[in-house]
Design a protein around this motif. Structure first.
Motif, short mmCIF file in Angstrom:
data_model
loop_
_atom_site.label_atom_id
_atom_site.label_comp_id
_atom_site.label_asym_id
_atom_site.label_seq_id
_atom_site.Cartn_x
_atom_site.Cartn_y
_atom_site.Cartn_z
N ILE A 179 0.84 -1.19 0.00
CA ILE A 179 0.00 0.00 0.00
C ILE A 179 0.88 1.24 0.00
CG2 ILE A 179 -1.77 1.27 1.28
CD1 ILE A 179 -2.66 -1.46 2.41
N THR A 180 0.61 2.14 -0.94
CA THR A 180 1.30 3.43 -1.00
C THR A 180 0.27 4.53 -0.80
OG1 THR A 180 1.04 3.57 -3.41
CG2 THR A 180 3.06 2.55 -2.59
N TYR A 181 0.76 5.73 -0.51
CA TYR A 181 -0.12 6.86 -0.24
C TYR A 181 0.29 8.03 -1.13
CZ TYR A 181 -0.73 3.95 3.84
OH TYR A 181 -0.97 2.88 4.65
N SER A 182 -0.71 8.72 -1.67
CA SER A 182 -0.41 9.89 -2.50
C SER A 182 0.16 10.98 -1.62
CB SER A 182 -1.69 10.37 -3.20
OG SER A 182 -2.60 10.90 -2.26
N ASP A 183 0.80 11.97 -2.25
CA ASP A 183 1.41 13.06 -1.50
C ASP A 183 0.38 13.84 -0.69
OD1 ASP A 183 3.90 12.40 -2.45
OD2 ASP A 183 3.74 13.72 -4.19
N GLU A 184 -0.81 14.04 -1.27
CA GLU A 184 -1.87 14.78 -0.57
C GLU A 184 -2.27 14.07 0.72
OE1 GLU A 184 -5.07 15.05 -3.32
OE2 GLU A 184 -3.90 16.14 -4.81
N VAL A 185 -2.44 12.78 0.64
CA VAL A 185 -2.86 12.01 1.82
C VAL A 185 -1.75 11.99 2.86
CG1 VAL A 185 -3.52 9.72 2.64
CG2 VAL A 185 -4.47 10.60 0.51
N ALA A 186 -0.51 11.84 2.44
CA ALA A 186 0.61 11.79 3.38
C ALA A 186 0.79 13.12 4.10
CB ALA A 186 1.88 11.41 2.64
N HIS A 187 0.53 14.25 3.44
CA HIS A 187 0.68 15.56 4.07
C HIS A 187 -0.48 15.88 5.01
CE1 HIS A 187 4.29 16.69 2.03
NE2 HIS A 187 3.75 16.49 0.84
N CYS A 221 -4.29 -1.32 -8.30
CA CYS A 221 -3.55 -1.72 -9.50
C CYS A 221 -3.12 -3.19 -9.36
CB CYS A 221 -2.33 -0.83 -9.68
SG CYS A 221 -2.76 0.92 -9.89
N PRO A 222 -2.70 -3.82 -10.45
CA PRO A 222 -2.30 -5.24 -10.36
C PRO A 222 -1.12 -5.50 -9.42
CG PRO A 222 -2.65 -4.62 -12.64
CD PRO A 222 -2.74 -3.35 -11.83
N ASP A 223 -0.22 -4.52 -9.24
CA ASP A 223 0.96 -4.77 -8.42
C ASP A 223 1.02 -3.96 -7.13
OD1 ASP A 223 1.18 -2.44 -9.87
OD2 ASP A 223 3.34 -2.59 -10.12
N LYS A 224 0.15 -2.96 -6.97
CA LYS A 224 0.16 -2.15 -5.75
C LYS A 224 -1.21 -1.50 -5.54
CE LYS A 224 1.57 2.21 -7.76
NZ LYS A 224 2.38 3.38 -7.63
N VAL A 225 -1.37 -0.92 -4.36
CA VAL A 225 -2.59 -0.19 -4.01
C VAL A 225 -2.16 1.20 -3.58
CG1 VAL A 225 -4.50 -0.06 -2.38
CG2 VAL A 225 -3.80 -2.27 -3.29
N GLU A 226 -2.88 2.21 -4.09
CA GLU A 226 -2.54 3.59 -3.72
C GLU A 226 -3.77 4.27 -3.12
OE1 GLU A 226 -0.85 7.79 -5.55
OE2 GLU A 226 -1.22 6.10 -6.90
N VAL A 227 -3.60 4.83 -1.93
CA VAL A 227 -4.65 5.62 -1.31
C VAL A 227 -4.55 7.02 -1.90
CG1 VAL A 227 -5.60 6.52 0.84
CG2 VAL A 227 -4.56 4.26 0.79
N VAL A 228 -5.59 7.43 -2.65
CA VAL A 228 -5.54 8.67 -3.41
C VAL A 228 -6.08 9.85 -2.61
CG1 VAL A 228 -6.28 9.79 -5.55
CG2 VAL A 228 -5.79 7.35 -5.55
N GLU A 229 -7.25 9.69 -1.99
CA GLU A 229 -7.89 10.78 -1.28
C GLU A 229 -8.56 10.28 -0.01
OE1 GLU A 229 -10.18 13.87 -3.45
OE2 GLU A 229 -9.87 12.52 -5.17
N VAL A 230 -8.71 11.20 0.93
CA VAL A 230 -9.48 10.92 2.15
C VAL A 230 -10.56 11.98 2.25
CG1 VAL A 230 -9.38 10.74 4.65
CG2 VAL A 230 -7.46 9.95 3.29
N TYR A 231 -11.80 11.54 2.46
CA TYR A 231 -12.93 12.45 2.56
C TYR A 231 -13.42 12.53 3.98
CZ TYR A 231 -13.01 11.65 -2.46
OH TYR A 231 -12.68 11.54 -3.79
#
Length: 118
Positions: A53-61, A108-118
């Motif tokens: 699991i990876t996190y977008s820059d927006e979510v990480a900040h 995605c087939p090889d990873k998961v990305e958390v894009v946004e949090v509402y």
């Protein structure tokens, strides 16, 4: 009377078989850590947990990446299939909610990305 007797023996055999089946499946799931996911919500969350699991820059900040918070989403969350785009290629987009918040996830087939949090 013969039908009632046969029905009784059938029900006895059926109940013994169900007890043995439940015992063996429980033992197998405890030893190997397997879980039986047949519902769509469970299958999607299990697939997401199996990938890095990876996190977008927006979510990480905005939010601290706390494993307890994310564990609640990926184990106990509810996938909103009405909002989700399950047919997009190559990454499917899911909206997963817990009691307070909703997250947007790219699966995605090889990873998961958390894009946004509402």
């Amino acid at each position: 009377m013969a039908f009632i007797k046969r029905l009784g023996w059938y029900l006895v055999g059926l109940s013994i078989g169900i007890i043995f089946l439940a015992f063996f499946l429980k033992k197998k799931s405890e030893e190997t850590g397997t879980s039986f996911c047949y519902f769509p919500n469970c299958r999607v969350l299990k697939d997401i947990r199996s990938k890095p699991i990876t996190y977008s820059d927006e979510v990480a900040h905005v939010f601290k990446v706390d494993s307890i918070t994310w564990k609640d989403f990926f184990e106990e969350g509810n996938v909103d299939f009405g909002k989700s785009d399950t047919k997009s290629k190559p990454c499917k987009i899911y909206f997963i909610s817990n009691k307070e918040q909703t997250i947007k996830v790219k699966n995605c087939p090889d990873k998961v990305e958390v894009v946004e949090v509402y």
